[in-house]
Design an enzyme around this catalytic site. Sequence first.
Site, mmCIF file in Angstrom:
data_model
loop_
_atom_site.group_PDB
_atom_site.id
_atom_site.type_symbol
_atom_site.label_atom_id
_atom_site.label_comp_id
_atom_site.label_asym_id
_atom_site.label_seq_id
_atom_site.Cartn_x
_atom_site.Cartn_y
_atom_site.Cartn_z
ATOM 1 C CG ASN A 94 -2.194 -0.891 0.822
ATOM 2 O OD1 ASN A 94 -2.868 -0.660 -0.176
ATOM 3 N ND2 ASN A 94 -2.482 -1.883 1.648
ATOM 4 C CG HIS A 125 24.680 1.040 8.775
ATOM 5 N ND1 HIS A 125 25.037 1.654 9.939
ATOM 6 C CD2 HIS A 125 23.617 1.717 8.296
ATOM 7 C CE1 HIS A 125 24.235 2.676 10.166
ATOM 8 N NE2 HIS A 125 23.351 2.726 9.190
ATOM 9 C CB THR A 176 14.035 -6.807 16.504
ATOM 10 O OG1 THR A 176 13.478 -7.254 17.743
ATOM 11 C CG2 THR A 176 13.825 -5.305 16.357
#
Length: 196
Positions: A94, A125, A176
């Site tokens: 969307n 990173h 996570t």
Amino acid sequence: MFRLQHQRRLSWMPWLYFSLKPEHRVWAEAWQAEVQAALIAMETVEIGPGAFVAPEAHVFAEPGRKVVIGAGAAIAAEAFIHGPVVLGDHASVNPHAVLDGGRAGITIGAGTRIAVGATIYAFDHGMAPDRPIREQRVRSQGITIGKDVWIGARAGITDGVTIGDGAVVAMGAVVTRDVEPGMIVGGVPAKVIRPR
């Protein structure tokens, strides 16, 4: 004038494309054929039959970073997709969602819904204190999202995560860790709320 406004409506709410009346489907399919042909001519993209791609979507798929859009899948206006990304059949992305496949890629299963403003990054990173952030090494493990998953508005998914089939990620959650199939997760960082 009506047709231009209707095209805008479809771009921002692409689910409407799949329920168009026959008289509108004629011009809408021709319009989509033009939009998709132009995208395929510029980028390393494969688009399945019956898919919808808004002309205002930002799809980037240079060689080695292919974007595959499954049959009947949809990408709305102002979505940003940078390959490698595989969007399964009848999945949808969307408006304002961001999907960046890094090096390892993002795979999204059939029928999965990515809501407004979700952010899915298959790279990260380093943060070592001995060098500036801009000089840190980048890693990419990839992200896998199963079938029939709902990623809520403004949710975030970090590199290396797998989300099982049928799971739901609540609005604003930051995922996570892996999510088991059929679980509802929410919060920052996301935790299991209950089974679906």
